[in-house]
Design an enzyme around this catalytic site. Structure first.
Site, PDB file in Angstrom:
ATOM      1  N   GLY A  26       3.613  -0.802   6.308  1.00  0.00           N
ATOM      2  CA  GLY A  26       4.653  -1.821   6.468  1.00  0.00           C
ATOM      3  C   GLY A  26       5.599  -1.517   7.605  1.00  0.00           C
ATOM      4  O   GLY A  26       5.879  -2.370   8.447  1.00  0.00           O
ATOM      5  N   MET A  39       8.012   2.073   9.647  1.00  0.00           N
ATOM      6  CA  MET A  39       8.217   3.519   9.754  1.00  0.00           C
ATOM      7  C   MET A  39       9.648   3.819  10.180  1.00  0.00           C
ATOM      8  O   MET A  39      10.163   3.217  11.121  1.00  0.00           O
ATOM      9  CB  MET A  39       7.202   4.094  10.757  1.00  0.00           C
ATOM     10  CG  MET A  39       7.319   5.579  10.964  1.00  0.00           C
ATOM     11  SD  MET A  39       6.991   6.490   9.421  1.00  0.00           S
ATOM     12  CE  MET A  39       8.051   7.911   9.677  1.00  0.00           C
ATOM     13  N   ASN A  87      11.328   6.116  11.833  1.00  0.00           N
ATOM     14  CA  ASN A  87      11.661   7.008  12.939  1.00  0.00           C
ATOM     15  C   ASN A  87      13.161   6.964  13.258  1.00  0.00           C
ATOM     16  O   ASN A  87      13.750   5.890  13.309  1.00  0.00           O
ATOM     17  CB  ASN A  87      10.892   6.595  14.196  1.00  0.00           C
ATOM     18  CG  ASN A  87       9.467   6.233  13.893  1.00  0.00           C
ATOM     19  OD1 ASN A  87       8.711   7.056  13.403  1.00  0.00           O
ATOM     20  ND2 ASN A  87       9.103   4.981  14.145  1.00  0.00           N
ATOM     21  N   GLU A 115      13.552   1.096   5.247  1.00  0.00           N
ATOM     22  CA  GLU A 115      13.498   1.975   6.425  1.00  0.00           C
ATOM     23  C   GLU A 115      14.900   2.419   6.825  1.00  0.00           C
ATOM     24  O   GLU A 115      15.120   3.572   7.193  1.00  0.00           O
ATOM     25  CB  GLU A 115      12.792   1.291   7.597  1.00  0.00           C
ATOM     26  CG  GLU A 115      11.395   0.755   7.284  1.00  0.00           C
ATOM     27  CD  GLU A 115      10.466   1.731   6.587  1.00  0.00           C
ATOM     28  OE1 GLU A 115      10.607   2.947   6.802  1.00  0.00           O
ATOM     29  OE2 GLU A 115       9.592   1.269   5.815  1.00  0.00           O
TER      30      GLU A 115
HETATM   31  N1  TRP Z   1       7.316   6.374   5.788  1.00  0.00           N
HETATM   32  C1  TRP Z   1       6.780   5.035   5.830  1.00  0.00           C
HETATM   33  C2  TRP Z   1       7.545   4.268   4.792  1.00  0.00           C
HETATM   34  O1  TRP Z   1       7.300   4.318   3.648  1.00  0.00           O
HETATM   35  C3  TRP Z   1       5.315   5.006   5.533  1.00  0.00           C
HETATM   36  C4  TRP Z   1       4.374   4.934   6.688  1.00  0.00           C
HETATM   37  C5  TRP Z   1       4.456   4.136   7.748  1.00  0.00           C
HETATM   38  C6  TRP Z   1       3.142   5.624   6.834  1.00  0.00           C
HETATM   39  N2  TRP Z   1       3.359   4.301   8.531  1.00  0.00           N
HETATM   40  C7  TRP Z   1       2.548   5.192   8.005  1.00  0.00           C
HETATM   41  C8  TRP Z   1       2.483   6.552   6.078  1.00  0.00           C
HETATM   42  C9  TRP Z   1       1.303   5.668   8.423  1.00  0.00           C
HETATM   43  C10 TRP Z   1       1.239   7.045   6.499  1.00  0.00           C
HETATM   44  C11 TRP Z   1       0.668   6.604   7.664  1.00  0.00           C
HETATM   45  O2  TRP Z   1       8.512   3.675   5.059  1.00  0.00           O
HETATM   46 ZN    ZN Z   2       9.364   4.908   2.914  1.00  0.00          ZN
END
Ligand code: TRP
Ligand code: ZN
Length: 893
Positions: free
Chosen positions: A267, A269, A271, A304
């Site tokens: 969905g 990320m 960062n 996020e």
């Molecule tokens: N940390 C992300 C979330 O939950 C999850 C995520 C985004 C992710 N892209 C990914 C996990 C690719 C594994 C691979 O908000």
């Molecule tokens: Zn998350």
């Protein structure tokens, strides 16, 4: 001590060792050219311990090493080795700068991990272990570094160059190129690194934090999507305010950016300062986006953003701790969405997903605790268990403490661990420290997989006026553990008498103990079996148990159908009213299933108490209309399947459909009145009350379209033509396409084509168009899905398209997936396996996710089970199979 490269195979939590080196500073220089990118890295490495190490391994994959030097001196080949999976430095100094230069090919990177190109945009995805596809690094979350990133690229192709933190410098270069220099003042693990380069346009806003700092907010999208960013921006500002008010958490940089890309494995990320999103989780406007889509954007933007504290400022020590950030952050976003809309509705929606899909995972071969003890491929552990059950575990802790203490506990957690990489025990410890509570038993929620089953029986003694609840817990064996310790289970409850809620007094409670709201209690089950005795009860009550779904468990209590009617209509707990309506519907569906198996479904007459409940609900004033919609909806085929010993998908479909037709027939007048309320002149707003009104109206339309008369058909077509929003437009098209009545098929075909012509330039709308066809339960589903794969709208490299067609077909169209074709009952399974094997070469993460339905083979009859197994075996023996798919195939065979 030596730090070695991770070999393919199993990684164990018990083997955790702190990193041998830290990376104080990371300087990256990323030069993007058409077809190739050069990454220069300067890493200031410092040994963590006092003893020298013989070897230091840095992870690296699909990198072409061009130069390597230490403190400016090129390394002699005797001083390092390049291996599968990385780079090994021999006899490293205690402190040195490693300089490497590698070549990578983002254009060729179809895994959507590392640096890759989505349409015209260069972007990164580093969680969990993607950074090693960008440069050699200590790619683990407990290595936190200060990042400076210089990006250069062609100025016309990539006018926008972004990375984490603040922009330090930018300028022109020779040959039509330019650069940008970014510095992130917060140390972070490399999985939170991000870089974006491309031709993007931005919507801008500002947010002033509680302490008065101005934060620049930017949402970057392709120019054509600039009109679809308002909802994400509003959601972002709401989330920022909410985190200040509810958790006391302020944002900590001068700029917060979101970038939307079409090709994304998940969905979104989190960062640091530069969130990267799947377009499906950012873009929204009424004409193209359904209510569910609007709510998803709000929830994911918040999720996020909330990670900035729960994940980034305080991060995970290792990937076994994933639920530390994900479970907590899902809990935070769920509470946020509840506050923005209707808490009960949000709860009902979340619990439905949990019980249908997470419970199935917890009962299958991939079952794992929210903190797994081992894994082969971490990407396979971004699961409903880690996320949604993880959320439930945090919710139980929050409810056990109550809002004030929970806030005290999270304050302590954030303060104590700011800037650290920690474990789930650290989280629970902070909550224990502020409350003085003992959570040692509660830890079993982190260590044991499986869904506990509660058996509840009761008795009432007229002479003593005592009412006794006897509750026992049992958790079935799961692959990692067959002998389960008891769980600490909070059971929120009340008791219903003839005239309403009864006042509660537990036998050992003194009058001073009694809470202000004396009709509600939270029982804490901590043993295999326990009794709870209530005194001074005037009558035998009907128990309302597990209110608000206070624990992720299965509850068995022999409710009579009259009890269920009573609870559905009169319980003060909104969730349990819904639950009672579902239990009653399930009982009637199970009657229909029996009739189906005896071959006389057509003559079956359903228990009319269900109609009685539906009728009364339809007349109840003041009932949330979304709750009405959900209460009137029969349990999904997936949820029904979860309740069966042996799943017969064809029988479930037939029984459910029969009952739906029965409801539609018998409540025609009431449903028609709802469906008729469509009014295209009403303004569209994505707010709870309006969403609810559309939901109940479209639920009614769905029922009526099972067997429509001309009036109903006219309503449906009018709505399809005149809707001013995608919710109503898509609901009408879906109802039309799902209609099996003769004569409607051709009409539906025509409308499907017209819809495509109208929306073909909106990829997200086309995803919905693909999904509604893939979900269509009418006969011939497999052939239709195969045709969709050849449609120009399909793109076999785009995860959203893959999910919309293959994922939806195999997970949400059981009658066609498990029914196969006339010639070959296993054709659905074979189709899925073929798709997985082909996709695995390009995108292993997505291929592995598609395997889920096949892993459930034990739930079906022997013939189906064997056919599914055969396909799993075929996947397992495919040449060059990825570790991702291999882990799932191995564990589920
Ligand atoms: N940390 C992300 C979330 O939950 C999850 C995520 C985004 C992710 N892209 C990914 C996990 C690719 C594994 C691979 O908000
Ligand atoms: Zn998350």
């Amino acid at each position: 001590m030596s730090e070695s490269l991770q070999q393919p195979g199993t990684v164990y939590l018990k083997d955790y060792q702190p990193p041998a080196y830290e990376i104080e500073k990371t300087y990256l220089d990323v030069e993007i050219f058409r077809g190739e990118t050069f990454v220069k890295a300067e890493l200031d490495l410092v040994r963590a311990g006092t003893t020298a190490v013989a070897e230091l391994a840095l992870a690296g994959e699909q990198l072409e090493l061009l130069d390597i030097a230490v403190d400016g001196v090129p390394l002699d080949p005797s001083q390092y080795r390049v291996e599968e999976g990385g780079l090994v430095l021999l006899n490293p100094e205690a402190r040195f700068q490693l300089q490497t230069r590698v070549r990578i090919c983002p254009e060729q990177n179809s895994s959507l991990e590392g640096l890759y190109r989505s349409r015209t945009i260069y972007c990164t995805q580093c969680e969990a272990e993607g950074f090693r596809k960008i440069t050699y690094y200590l790619d683990r979350p407990d290595v936190m570094s200060d990042f400076t990133t210089r990006i250069s690229a062609d100025k016309t192709e990539c006018p926008v160059l972004l990375s984490n933190g603040n922009l330090l410098d930018s300028g022109e270069l020779e040959g039509g190129r330019h650069f940008a220099l970014w510095h992130d003042p917060h140390k972070k693990p490399c999985y939170l690194f991000a870089l974006v380069a491309g031709n993007l346009s931005a919507v801008e806003d500002t947010f002033t934090t509680a302490s008065g700092r101005a934060v620049e907010l930017k949402i970057y999208v392709e120019a054509k999507d600039l009109d679809k960013c308002d909802h994400a921006m509003t959601s972002l500002k709401n989330a920022m305010r909410w985190d200040e008010e509810v958790y006391g958490r302020e944002y900590d940089l001068d700029i917060f950016m979101i970038v939307a890309v079409d090709d994304f494995n998940m969905g979104a990320m989190e960062n640091k300062g530069l969130n990267i999103f799947n377009t499906s989780c950012v873009l929204a406007k009424r004409e193209t986006t359904t209510d569910a889509g609007f709510q998803r954007v709000e929830g994911v933007v918040a999720h996020e953003y909330f990670h900035n504290w729960s994940g980034n400022r305080v991060t995970c020590r290792d990937w076994f701790q994933l639920s530390l950030k994900e479970g907590f952050t899902v809990y935070r976003d769920a509470e946020f969405s509840a506050d923005m809309g209707s808490p009960t509705v949000k709860r009902v929606e979340d619990v439905a997903i949990l019980r249908t899909h997470q419970f199935a995972e917890d009962a299958g071969p991939m079952a794992h605790p929210i903190r797994p003890a081992s894994y082969m491929e971490i990407s396979n552990f971004y699961t409903l268990t880690v996320y949604e059950k993880g959320c439930e575990v945090v919710r139980m802790l929050a409810n056990l403490l109550g809002p004030a203490l929970f806030r005290k506990g999270t304050d302590l957690y954030f303060e104590r661990h700011d800037g650290q990489a920690v474990t789930t025990e650290d989280f629970v410890q902070a909550l224990a420290d502020v409350s003085g509570r003992d959570f040692s038993l509660f830890q079993n929620w982190y260590n044991q997989a499986g869904t506990p089953e509660l058996s509840v029986s009761d008795s009432y003694d007229e002479n003593t006026r005592e009412y006794t609840l006897s509750i026992s817990q049992y958790t079935p064996p799961t692959p990692e553990c067959s002998d389960k310790q008891p769980f600490h289970i909070p059971i929120a409850m009340g008791l219903l008498g003839d005239a309403g809620e009864l006042a509660l007094k537990l036998k050992d409670e003194t009058p001073e103990d009694l809470p202000a709201d004396n009709t509600h209690r939270v029982l804490e089950l901590t043993q295999a079996e326990q009794q709870f005795v209530f005194t001074d009860l005037p009558e035998k009550p009907v128990p309302s148990l597990l209110r608000g779904f206070s624990a992720p468990v299965k509850l068995n209590y022999q409710y009579s159908r009259d009890d269920l009617v009573k609870l559905a209509l009169h319980d003060s707990d909104g969730f349990n009213r819904y639950e009672a309506s579902q239990k009653l519907a399930l009982a009637v569906i199970e009657d229909a299933l029996k009739a189906y198996h005896c071959g006389d479904l057509q003559d079956f007459s359903p228990d009319t108490r269900l109609l009685q409940v539906y009728r009364e609900l339809l007349q109840e004033s003041g009932l949330d209309q979304a709750m009405l919609g959900y209460m009137l909806t029969l349990p999904s085929e997936g949820y029904i399947a979860e309740q069966q010993q042996v799943v017969d998908p064809l029988a479930i479909h037939a029984a459910r459909r029969f009952l739906a037709a029965f409801v539609a027939d018998n409540l025609q007048a009431e449903l028609l009145q709802r469906a008729q309320s469509f009014d295209p002149s009403l303004d569209y707003r994505p707010v709870a009350a309006d969403i609810a009104a559309r939901l109940i109206r479209n639920t009614a339309l769905d029922y009526l379209m099972i067997n429509p008369n001309q009036e109903v058909l006219d309503i449906c077509l009018k709505q399809l033509e005149q809707a001013n929003n995608m919710t109503d437009e898509l609901a009408a098209l879906t109802a039309l396409v799902n209609c099996d009545a003769s004569g409607v098929k051709i009409l539906a075909e025509r409308q499907l084509e017209a819809f495509y012509q109208k929306w073909q330039h909106e990829p997200l709308v086309i995803n919905s168009w693909l999904a509604l066809q893939a979900r269509n339960a009418s006969p011939g589903g497999l052939a239709r899905v195969q045709a969709l794969l050849n449609h120009p709208a399909y793109d076999g490299t785009n995860p959203n398209k893959i999910r919309s067609v293959i994922g939806v077909f195999s997970n949400a169209n059981p009658v066609n997936f498990h029914g196969g074709t006339d010639q070959d009952p296993a054709a659905g399974y074979r189709f899925l396996a073929d798709q997985i094997i082909a996709l695995d070469k390009k995108n292993p993460q997505i291929a592995a996710r598609l395997m889920t339905p096949l892993t459930r083979w034990r739930r079906f009859d022997a013939t189906r089970g064997q056919a599914m197994r055969d396909e799993l075996s075929r996947i397992k023996s495919a040449p060059g199979l990825s570790p991702d798919c291999n882990e799932i195939a191995t564990k589920s065979l």
